[in-house]
Scaffold this motif. Sequence first.
Motif, PDB file in Angstrom:
ATOM      1  N   ARG A 171      16.049  -1.752 -14.852  1.00 21.92           N
ATOM      2  CA  ARG A 171      14.607  -1.920 -14.629  1.00 21.92           C
ATOM      3  C   ARG A 171      13.877  -0.586 -14.744  1.00 21.92           C
ATOM      4  O   ARG A 171      12.750  -0.522 -15.248  1.00 21.92           O
ATOM      5  CB  ARG A 171      14.351  -2.574 -13.265  1.00 21.92           C
ATOM      6  N   ILE A 172      14.517   0.480 -14.271  1.00 15.10           N
ATOM      7  CA  ILE A 172      13.924   1.811 -14.388  1.00 15.10           C
ATOM      8  C   ILE A 172      13.765   2.190 -15.851  1.00 15.10           C
ATOM      9  O   ILE A 172      12.693   2.638 -16.289  1.00 15.10           O
ATOM     10  CB  ILE A 172      14.790   2.852 -13.652  1.00 15.10           C
ATOM     11  N   ASN A 177      10.721   3.033 -20.709  1.00 17.96           N
ATOM     12  CA  ASN A 177      10.637   2.790 -22.143  1.00 17.96           C
ATOM     13  C   ASN A 177       9.320   2.112 -22.513  1.00 17.96           C
ATOM     14  O   ASN A 177       8.700   2.437 -23.530  1.00 17.96           O
ATOM     15  CB  ASN A 177      11.817   1.935 -22.600  1.00 17.96           C
ATOM     16  N   GLY A 178       8.881   1.172 -21.669  1.00 21.06           N
ATOM     17  CA  GLY A 178       7.619   0.494 -21.930  1.00 21.06           C
ATOM     18  C   GLY A 178       6.451   1.454 -21.908  1.00 21.06           C
ATOM     19  O   GLY A 178       5.576   1.426 -22.784  1.00 21.06           O
ATOM     20  N   MET A 264      11.335   6.193 -11.299  1.00 23.01           N
ATOM     21  CA  MET A 264      12.405   6.093 -10.329  1.00 23.01           C
ATOM     22  C   MET A 264      12.403   4.722  -9.667  1.00 23.01           C
ATOM     23  O   MET A 264      11.392   4.018  -9.678  1.00 23.01           O
ATOM     24  CB  MET A 264      12.255   7.166  -9.238  1.00 23.01           C
ATOM     25  N   GLY A 265      13.540   4.377  -9.072  1.00 27.39           N
ATOM     26  CA  GLY A 265      13.605   3.180  -8.247  1.00 27.39           C
ATOM     27  C   GLY A 265      13.348   3.565  -6.810  1.00 27.39           C
ATOM     28  O   GLY A 265      13.722   4.659  -6.374  1.00 27.39           O
ATOM     29  N   ASN A 266      12.696   2.679  -6.082  1.00 31.06           N
ATOM     30  CA  ASN A 266      12.419   2.980  -4.688  1.00 31.06           C
ATOM     31  C   ASN A 266      12.747   1.767  -3.842  1.00 31.06           C
ATOM     32  O   ASN A 266      12.123   0.723  -3.982  1.00 31.06           O
ATOM     33  CB  ASN A 266      10.961   3.365  -4.484  1.00 31.06           C
ATOM     34  N   ALA A 267      13.729   1.910  -2.990  1.00 32.73           N
ATOM     35  CA  ALA A 267      14.154   0.803  -2.147  1.00 32.73           C
ATOM     36  C   ALA A 267      13.324   0.746  -0.886  1.00 32.73           C
ATOM     37  O   ALA A 267      13.025   1.769  -0.275  1.00 32.73           O
ATOM     38  CB  ALA A 267      15.641   0.955  -1.789  1.00 32.73           C
ATOM     39  N   HIS A 268      12.952  -0.468  -0.489  1.00 31.77           N
ATOM     40  CA  HIS A 268      12.226  -0.680   0.769  1.00 31.77           C
ATOM     41  C   HIS A 268      13.258  -0.819   1.870  1.00 31.77           C
ATOM     42  O   HIS A 268      13.844  -1.878   2.076  1.00 31.77           O
ATOM     43  CB  HIS A 268      11.364  -1.945   0.670  1.00 31.77           C
ATOM     44  N   ASN A 290       4.310  13.642 -12.165  1.00 35.89           N
ATOM     45  CA  ASN A 290       3.836  12.361 -11.666  1.00 35.89           C
ATOM     46  C   ASN A 290       5.005  11.385 -11.540  1.00 35.89           C
ATOM     47  O   ASN A 290       6.028  11.545 -12.204  1.00 35.89           O
ATOM     48  CB  ASN A 290       2.770  11.802 -12.609  1.00 35.89           C
ATOM     49  N   VAL A 291       4.848  10.378 -10.712  1.00 34.70           N
ATOM     50  CA  VAL A 291       5.920   9.429 -10.426  1.00 34.70           C
ATOM     51  C   VAL A 291       5.484   8.015 -10.769  1.00 34.70           C
ATOM     52  O   VAL A 291       4.339   7.625 -10.503  1.00 34.70           O
ATOM     53  CB  VAL A 291       6.333   9.495  -8.930  1.00 34.70           C
ATOM     54  N   LEU A 292       6.388   7.261 -11.382  1.00 31.86           N
ATOM     55  CA  LEU A 292       6.202   5.827 -11.553  1.00 31.86           C
ATOM     56  C   LEU A 292       7.378   5.169 -10.833  1.00 31.86           C
ATOM     57  O   LEU A 292       8.527   5.397 -11.197  1.00 31.86           O
ATOM     58  CB  LEU A 292       6.170   5.419 -13.027  1.00 31.86           C
ATOM     59  N   ALA A 293       7.094   4.407  -9.788  1.00 27.08           N
ATOM     60  CA  ALA A 293       8.148   3.826  -8.968  1.00 27.08           C
ATOM     61  C   ALA A 293       8.302   2.341  -9.239  1.00 27.08           C
ATOM     62  O   ALA A 293       7.334   1.594  -9.276  1.00 27.08           O
ATOM     63  CB  ALA A 293       7.834   4.045  -7.486  1.00 27.08           C
ATOM     64  N   VAL A 294       9.567   1.954  -9.445  1.00 28.11           N
ATOM     65  CA  VAL A 294       9.931   0.553  -9.630  1.00 28.11           C
ATOM     66  C   VAL A 294      10.587   0.104  -8.332  1.00 28.11           C
ATOM     67  O   VAL A 294      11.633   0.628  -7.954  1.00 28.11           O
ATOM     68  CB  VAL A 294      10.893   0.376 -10.818  1.00 28.11           C
ATOM     69  N   ASN A 295       9.983  -0.832  -7.643  1.00 24.19           N
ATOM     70  CA  ASN A 295      10.437  -1.190  -6.308  1.00 24.19           C
ATOM     71  C   ASN A 295      11.632  -2.121  -6.345  1.00 24.19           C
ATOM     72  O   ASN A 295      11.700  -3.039  -7.150  1.00 24.19           O
ATOM     73  CB  ASN A 295       9.293  -1.848  -5.526  1.00 24.19           C
TER      74      ASN A 295
END
Length: 300
Positions: A171-172, A177-178, A264-268, A290-295
Motif C-alpha cells: 500500500r505504501i 507510485n500513484g 510511510m505507513g502509520n499504525a493506529h 514532507n510526509v504522506l502517511a498511509v494508515n
Amino acid sequence: MSQYQRLFLIAGPTMRHSPALQRAVAIAKATGAALHIGVFIDGFDILGMMSRHEQLRERVQQENQQWLKDEADLMRTNGINVTTEVVSTRNALPEILRHVTEMQPDLVIKDVHHESALKRVFMTPLDFHLLRECPVPIHLVSEIGFPLPRVVVAAVDPSSPDKRITGINDRIVMAANGLAMQCDAELHLLHAYDASQTHISDAGAGAVTMPGFSSEVRRSLHKTFTALADRYGIPSERQHFIEGPPTKAMAGFAAHSRADVIVMGNAHRKGLSKLVGSTTEHVLYQVPCNVLAVNAQVDE
C-alpha cells in the motif's frame, strides 16, 4: 483517468498562501481532481487565545470566507474545480474526520503545525491525531521547493510483517507510485536497517545476539526489499537499503537526495504504545521532508 478524483485541503484560520495550499493547487491542476478547501476555526483557540467571544469568532469567519472566495475565483480562472467552506467548531478533530468520512477524498492535505516538545507532553497535536485516525492517505506539508514533488520516496519495512497489517508495504509503494506518476516525479524505495535492534529472544535470558545472526537477517531483509522493488519496477539506482536508526537515517537520506515526500505507513496503536509515538510521528518533526502517511489500523 487520474488516480486522484477529489482532494481535501485542511486549513486553519490564519493560513493563507501556505506550502499545503500551494501543493494542493498544484496537484489539483496536474491531475484534474476536484479540490475542497475547509477552514476550521476552533472556538477554543482563536488566534492563539482561549476565547468564546462571539464577535471575534464572526469576524474571523467572515475574513476567511472572503479570502476563500477570492482564492477560489482565481483558481477557477486557472481551470481548477474548487469548493470551499468555513467551519466554526469547538473541537476540530471530530469535525475534520466527519468531513473525511462523508467526502471520501483520495488525499487529505494539511500544513504541519509544529508544537513544542513541552506542549506535546501534555497534549497530542492535531497532526498526530490525524496520522492515527484519518482513514485515507494524508499528506502533511512543512515546506516545498517546487509546487509538485520531484522525488517521492516509499519508506518500507521488509521484515516479517505484523499479521494485523499485512500488505502495508504494498500500500505504501502503490500510494507513492500513484503520487509520483501523477506529478511526473522520481519514485525511490527506502529501508533504514537498524542493526542495533537485531536480536533473538531466549526464554529466561532476554535479548541474545548470536555471531553472524545480524548479517544473516540483513541479507534476508535485503532480498525481500529487492523483490518488492522488482515487483514495482523500481530500478536499482533508486533502491536505498541503508543502515542506522530509522528517523536519523531517513533525515540524512532526505537531505542528501533532496526528497520532497516520504511515504510511510502509520499504525493506529492503542494503550501505552501511543505514549511512545510511531516512527512516522517522529519523522514528521525531525526529517527535512514532507510526509504522506498511509494508515494501517492495529489493535493492541
